[in-house]
Design a protein around this motif. Structure first.
Motif, PDB file in Angstrom:
ATOM      1  N   PRO A 114      17.135  33.417  17.509  1.00 24.47           N
ATOM      2  CA  PRO A 114      17.093  32.256  16.612  1.00 24.47           C
ATOM      3  C   PRO A 114      18.344  31.400  16.720  1.00 24.47           C
ATOM      4  O   PRO A 114      19.396  31.847  17.188  1.00 24.47           O
ATOM      5  N   GLU A 115      18.206  30.187  16.281  1.00 24.99           N
ATOM      6  CA  GLU A 115      19.385  29.336  16.094  1.00 24.99           C
ATOM      7  C   GLU A 115      20.239  29.950  14.977  1.00 24.99           C
ATOM      8  O   GLU A 115      19.704  30.434  13.979  1.00 24.99           O
ATOM      9  N   PRO A 116      21.570  29.981  15.121  1.00 20.60           N
ATOM     10  CA  PRO A 116      22.397  30.534  14.034  1.00 20.60           C
ATOM     11  C   PRO A 116      22.141  29.826  12.706  1.00 20.60           C
ATOM     12  O   PRO A 116      21.974  28.599  12.656  1.00 20.60           O
ATOM     13  N   TYR A 117      22.099  30.619  11.656  1.00 16.87           N
ATOM     14  CA  TYR A 117      21.820  30.120  10.303  1.00 16.87           C
ATOM     15  C   TYR A 117      23.132  30.085   9.510  1.00 16.87           C
ATOM     16  O   TYR A 117      23.880  31.070   9.494  1.00 16.87           O
ATOM     17  N   TYR A 118      23.398  28.963   8.852  1.00 27.48           N
ATOM     18  CA  TYR A 118      24.610  28.843   8.060  1.00 27.48           C
ATOM     19  C   TYR A 118      24.371  29.407   6.667  1.00 27.48           C
ATOM     20  O   TYR A 118      23.533  28.895   5.915  1.00 27.48           O
ATOM     21  N   GLU A 119      25.096  30.474   6.323  1.00 27.15           N
ATOM     22  CA  GLU A 119      25.021  31.091   4.999  1.00 27.15           C
ATOM     23  C   GLU A 119      26.151  30.508   4.154  1.00 27.15           C
ATOM     24  O   GLU A 119      27.307  30.910   4.252  1.00 27.15           O
ATOM     25  N   GLU A 120      25.777  29.543   3.316  1.00 23.69           N
ATOM     26  CA  GLU A 120      26.781  28.784   2.562  1.00 23.69           C
ATOM     27  C   GLU A 120      27.585  29.668   1.620  1.00 23.69           C
ATOM     28  O   GLU A 120      28.793  29.479   1.452  1.00 23.69           O
ATOM     29  N   SER A 121      26.942  30.642   1.000  1.00 27.17           N
ATOM     30  CA  SER A 121      27.629  31.481   0.022  1.00 27.17           C
ATOM     31  C   SER A 121      28.762  32.292   0.639  1.00 27.17           C
ATOM     32  O   SER A 121      29.712  32.678  -0.052  1.00 27.17           O
ATOM     33  N   GLU A 122      28.657  32.584   1.953  1.00 27.22           N
ATOM     34  CA  GLU A 122      29.688  33.361   2.644  1.00 27.22           C
ATOM     35  C   GLU A 122      30.499  32.522   3.627  1.00 27.22           C
ATOM     36  O   GLU A 122      31.472  33.014   4.203  1.00 27.22           O
ATOM     37  N   ASP A 123      30.082  31.261   3.812  1.00 24.23           N
ATOM     38  CA  ASP A 123      30.721  30.348   4.757  1.00 24.23           C
ATOM     39  C   ASP A 123      30.764  30.944   6.164  1.00 24.23           C
ATOM     40  O   ASP A 123      31.778  30.873   6.854  1.00 24.23           O
ATOM     41  N   ILE A 124      29.653  31.554   6.583  1.00 25.63           N
ATOM     42  CA  ILE A 124      29.542  32.103   7.930  1.00 25.63           C
ATOM     43  C   ILE A 124      28.170  31.745   8.504  1.00 25.63           C
ATOM     44  O   ILE A 124      27.244  31.353   7.771  1.00 25.63           O
ATOM     45  N   TYR A 125      28.053  31.900   9.813  1.00 26.41           N
ATOM     46  CA  TYR A 125      26.766  31.774  10.480  1.00 26.41           C
ATOM     47  C   TYR A 125      26.213  33.172  10.772  1.00 26.41           C
ATOM     48  O   TYR A 125      26.978  34.121  11.011  1.00 26.41           O
ATOM     49  N   ILE A 126      24.885  33.283  10.752  1.00 27.75           N
ATOM     50  CA  ILE A 126      24.191  34.535  11.043  1.00 27.75           C
ATOM     51  C   ILE A 126      23.167  34.261  12.144  1.00 27.75           C
ATOM     52  O   ILE A 126      22.386  33.318  12.054  1.00 27.75           O
ATOM     53  N   GLN A 127      23.184  35.087  13.174  1.00 29.18           N
ATOM     54  CA  GLN A 127      22.173  35.002  14.236  1.00 29.18           C
ATOM     55  C   GLN A 127      21.600  36.390  14.462  1.00 29.18           C
ATOM     56  O   GLN A 127      22.298  37.285  14.928  1.00 29.18           O
ATOM     57  N   GLN A 128      20.342  36.572  14.130  1.00 30.59           N
ATOM     58  CA  GLN A 128      19.703  37.887  14.231  1.00 30.59           C
ATOM     59  C   GLN A 128      18.766  37.915  15.436  1.00 30.59           C
ATOM     60  O   GLN A 128      17.639  37.413  15.382  1.00 30.59           O
ATOM     61  N   ILE A 129      19.238  38.512  16.520  1.00 31.73           N
ATOM     62  CA  ILE A 129      18.444  38.654  17.736  1.00 31.73           C
ATOM     63  C   ILE A 129      17.467  39.810  17.511  1.00 31.73           C
ATOM     64  O   ILE A 129      17.878  40.954  17.324  1.00 31.73           O
ATOM     65  N   THR A 130      16.181  39.498  17.513  1.00 28.99           N
ATOM     66  CA  THR A 130      15.171  40.391  16.936  1.00 28.99           C
ATOM     67  C   THR A 130      14.157  40.851  17.976  1.00 28.99           C
ATOM     68  O   THR A 130      13.698  40.060  18.804  1.00 28.99           O
ATOM     69  N   LYS A 131      13.805  42.145  17.878  1.00 25.49           N
ATOM     70  CA  LYS A 131      12.739  42.711  18.707  1.00 25.49           C
ATOM     71  C   LYS A 131      11.675  43.340  17.803  1.00 25.49           C
ATOM     72  O   LYS A 131      11.999  44.003  16.818  1.00 25.49           O
ATOM     73  N   SER A 132      10.416  43.132  18.168  1.00 21.22           N
ATOM     74  CA  SER A 132       9.312  43.865  17.553  1.00 21.22           C
ATOM     75  C   SER A 132       8.269  44.117  18.630  1.00 21.22           C
ATOM     76  O   SER A 132       8.304  43.503  19.695  1.00 21.22           O
TER      77      SER A 132
END
Length: 265
Positions: A114-132
């Protein structure tokens, strides 16, 4: 394929801890059935959500990559994506519909970058590379193989038919190498998505007291979790990826893996 050392039963058993985070972000690549016999098209939902709490949904940007691996061949699925809105119990957010086409028998490993997601409450980006995983006709072909991602969880148990009440073991990899001391959040999909209406079904479980369920990978990257209930279980290795910054802010590049457990009848 990475081999499990004989001392796994002792070394990889992890302690469950209470995390400070009450809600765990989890990227989904969801299809209701993972063991399928007929060839054809199957709908997939890409949702960034808190599925254990049936809680807040986060807006997804267009995924950087969405593909499946079957018999070692990479099959691009990004062209199948179309935007949709998923309505959670607390809010609505941007998500995606996709299609997985099953042809030959074997495993189909779906990968979402995914495109990195900006988590405003923590002022960080999150990118979860996912497999299913989806399997056709019960023939194993790809589930035991690493996919060469920046970070991933390699399953040591077949992820499409975990026995509820047994254990699941995974190995956290970062750039193909075992990642030690990684915090792994564990999430139950208490409310599965309603594929027709783009909203949660009725939840079948409530979150655990004490916050998120957490395990820590051992010196060789292994962790083991006792799976108490049938359904979909997610594992997120937090910050296990090599990329630590995005747009001049901290990036948590996580590896996410989803497995399906069943009751023995």
């Amino acid at each position: 394929m990475l081999k499990t050392p004989l001392r796994l039963a002792v070394a990889a058993v992890c302690t469950l801890l209470a995390s400070g985070s009450a809600q765990a972000h989890f990227q989904l690549a969801y299809t209701p059935e993972v063991n399928i016999t007929k060839a054809g098209d199957h709908a997939v939902k890409l949702i960034f959500w808190h599925p254990f709490e049936n809680g807040h949904v986060m807006d997804m940007g267009e995924p950087l990559e969405f593909y499946a691996v079957h018999r070692g061949e990479k099959i691009d699925l990004k062209s199948t994506l179309s935007p949709m809105t998923f309505k959670g119990s607390e809010n609505s957010a941007a998500a995606y519909d996709g299609t997985l086409t099953l042809k030959r028998s074997g495993d189909y490993v779906m990968v979402v970058v995914p495109e990195p997601y900006y988590e405003e409450s923590e002022d960080i980006y999150i990118q979860q590379i996912t497999k299913s995983y989806v399997n056709r006709n019960e023939i194993p072909t790809d589930w035991m193989d690493a996919q060469g991602l920046k970070t991933e969880i390699l399953p040591l148990n077949r992820p499409t038919n975990i026995v509820a009440g047994s254990t699941f073991t995974g190995r956290v990899l970062s750039e193909g190498k075992p990642a030690a001391g990684v915090e792994i959040e564990i999430e139950y999909m208490a409310a599965e998505p309603d594929m027709a209406n783009n909203q949660p079904q009725e939840p079948t479980a409530s979150p655990m007291p004490g916050g998120a369920i957490v395990a820590i990978s051992d010196d060789n990257g292994y962790f083991t979790f006792g799976v108490p209930k049938a359904g979909f279980w997610g594992f997120a290795a937090l910050g296990s990826g090599p990329d630590k910054e995005y747009q001049d802010k901290e990036l948590s590049q996580d590896a996410v893996l989803w497995v399906r457990a069943y009751d023995v009848k």
